[in-house]
Design a protein around this motif. Sequence first.
Motif, mmCIF file in Angstrom:
data_model
loop_
_atom_site.group_PDB
_atom_site.id
_atom_site.type_symbol
_atom_site.label_atom_id
_atom_site.label_comp_id
_atom_site.label_asym_id
_atom_site.label_seq_id
_atom_site.Cartn_x
_atom_site.Cartn_y
_atom_site.Cartn_z
ATOM 1 N N GLU A 89 66.462 34.144 40.170
ATOM 2 C CA GLU A 89 67.564 33.118 40.130
ATOM 3 C C GLU A 89 66.903 31.961 39.894
ATOM 4 O O GLU A 89 67.674 30.977 39.294
ATOM 5 N N GLN A 90 65.768 31.545 40.165
ATOM 6 C CA GLN A 90 65.320 30.158 39.901
ATOM 7 C C GLN A 90 64.961 29.970 38.396
ATOM 8 O O GLN A 90 65.245 28.909 37.975
ATOM 9 N N ARG A 91 64.660 31.286 37.897
ATOM 10 C CA ARG A 91 64.459 31.066 36.435
ATOM 11 C C ARG A 91 65.709 30.854 35.682
ATOM 12 O O ARG A 91 65.640 30.080 34.677
ATOM 13 N N GLY A 92 66.887 31.313 36.338
ATOM 14 C CA GLY A 92 68.139 31.148 35.724
ATOM 15 C C GLY A 92 68.314 29.575 35.659
ATOM 16 O O GLY A 92 68.844 29.056 34.422
ATOM 17 N N ILE A 93 68.388 29.005 36.893
ATOM 18 C CA ILE A 93 68.781 27.493 36.813
ATOM 19 C C ILE A 93 67.700 26.748 36.049
ATOM 20 O O ILE A 93 67.996 25.659 35.546
ATOM 21 N N HIS A 152 75.873 35.177 42.697
ATOM 22 C CA HIS A 152 74.490 35.075 42.074
ATOM 23 C C HIS A 152 74.462 35.786 40.837
ATOM 24 O O HIS A 152 73.611 35.025 39.860
ATOM 25 N N LEU A 153 75.058 36.738 40.371
ATOM 26 C CA LEU A 153 75.092 37.262 39.224
ATOM 27 C C LEU A 153 75.615 36.405 38.017
ATOM 28 O O LEU A 153 75.144 36.304 36.973
ATOM 29 N N THR A 154 76.665 35.725 38.485
ATOM 30 C CA THR A 154 77.415 34.988 37.537
ATOM 31 C C THR A 154 76.660 33.877 37.236
ATOM 32 O O THR A 154 76.584 33.348 36.243
ATOM 33 N N LEU A 155 75.815 33.182 38.337
ATOM 34 C CA LEU A 155 74.939 32.024 38.061
ATOM 35 C C LEU A 155 73.902 32.413 36.976
ATOM 36 O O LEU A 155 73.813 31.818 35.879
ATOM 37 N N LEU A 156 73.410 33.603 37.321
ATOM 38 C CA LEU A 156 72.264 34.147 36.228
ATOM 39 C C LEU A 156 72.752 34.520 34.876
ATOM 40 O O LEU A 156 72.189 34.219 33.781
ATOM 41 N N SER A 157 73.983 35.004 34.970
ATOM 42 C CA SER A 157 74.404 35.435 33.536
ATOM 43 C C SER A 157 74.799 34.227 32.743
ATOM 44 O O SER A 157 74.685 34.039 31.568
ATOM 45 N N ALA A 158 75.154 33.120 33.504
ATOM 46 C CA ALA A 158 75.586 31.947 32.932
ATOM 47 C C ALA A 158 74.452 31.048 32.077
ATOM 48 O O ALA A 158 74.488 30.447 31.399
ATOM 49 N N ALA A 159 73.124 31.640 32.703
ATOM 50 C CA ALA A 159 71.965 31.179 32.111
ATOM 51 C C ALA A 159 71.687 31.552 30.371
ATOM 52 O O ALA A 159 70.752 31.054 29.825
ATOM 53 N N GLY A 160 72.521 32.576 30.105
ATOM 54 C CA GLY A 160 72.141 32.967 28.749
ATOM 55 C C GLY A 160 71.296 34.065 28.533
ATOM 56 O O GLY A 160 70.849 34.444 27.422
ATOM 57 N N ASN A 161 70.618 34.822 29.676
ATOM 58 C CA ASN A 161 69.814 35.752 29.411
ATOM 59 C C ASN A 161 70.240 36.987 30.311
ATOM 60 O O ASN A 161 70.218 37.074 31.541
#
Length: 245
Positions: A89-93, A152-161
């Motif tokens: 999750e850190q990598r996503g943001i 949390h999955l939405t946050l990570l999906s929004a990161a584009g990976n």
Amino acid sequence: MPRKGRVPLSERVYHSLRHDLAVGAIVATERLGEERLAETYGVSRTPVREALARLQADGLVERHADGLYPYRPRLEELDNLYELRIVLEQRGIQRVLDTVSGSSASVTTTAEPNSPAHDLTSVRAELERWRELRDDPPEPGPALVAADEQFHLTLLSAAGNTALAEALTAVYVRVRPLRTLDLPTPERIAIMAAEHISVAEQLLSGDPSTALRTLIAHIDSSRTHVLARAQQAMRLTKLGQAMRD
């Protein structure tokens, strides 16, 4: 060959078993006997055997000397899974931060193909959803766990990976039975909602650095709580074993 559009029996049994394991519908200490499961799902033993093999490969079923059992993490494994959550999750943001600091793109509400831009439309929808849950708190249980995971999955999906989101899903599947059985208090539900809202608001306002700090603190708090509850449950189990009916 199966007819077009028809789901093979082993696939159906796999998803049914995966769901029942995740929500705690199957007792964690109960051996996964093929004959009993075949009767439960109304199929022969062959699709059950195939489904169990897939679940074992997924890490959701483990082999003991007398057969297959649901996966049960040890305390150190549970801690490691939460550490992996933080990394993912850190990598996503961080990807959002990289985009903001880069000169070629910025955080936008629509993601273009092959671009580092991020789609935050879904994050905005999650923000509204959790504002509603804050004002009308849900009952603790599987639905609340699913809503938390979805945020949390939405946050990570929004990161584009999508690979990051898939890896986080694999973590959730392994810790979900414990989370489903550990019913949070109304106070913890309120804290969860408030922290989700803060992360989403900070991210949408263009402050991913603060969102990242809030998110890590949020996951760390959950990690501490789950580990403490697991340790308490183990102590109570030992106490119960020392007692007579």
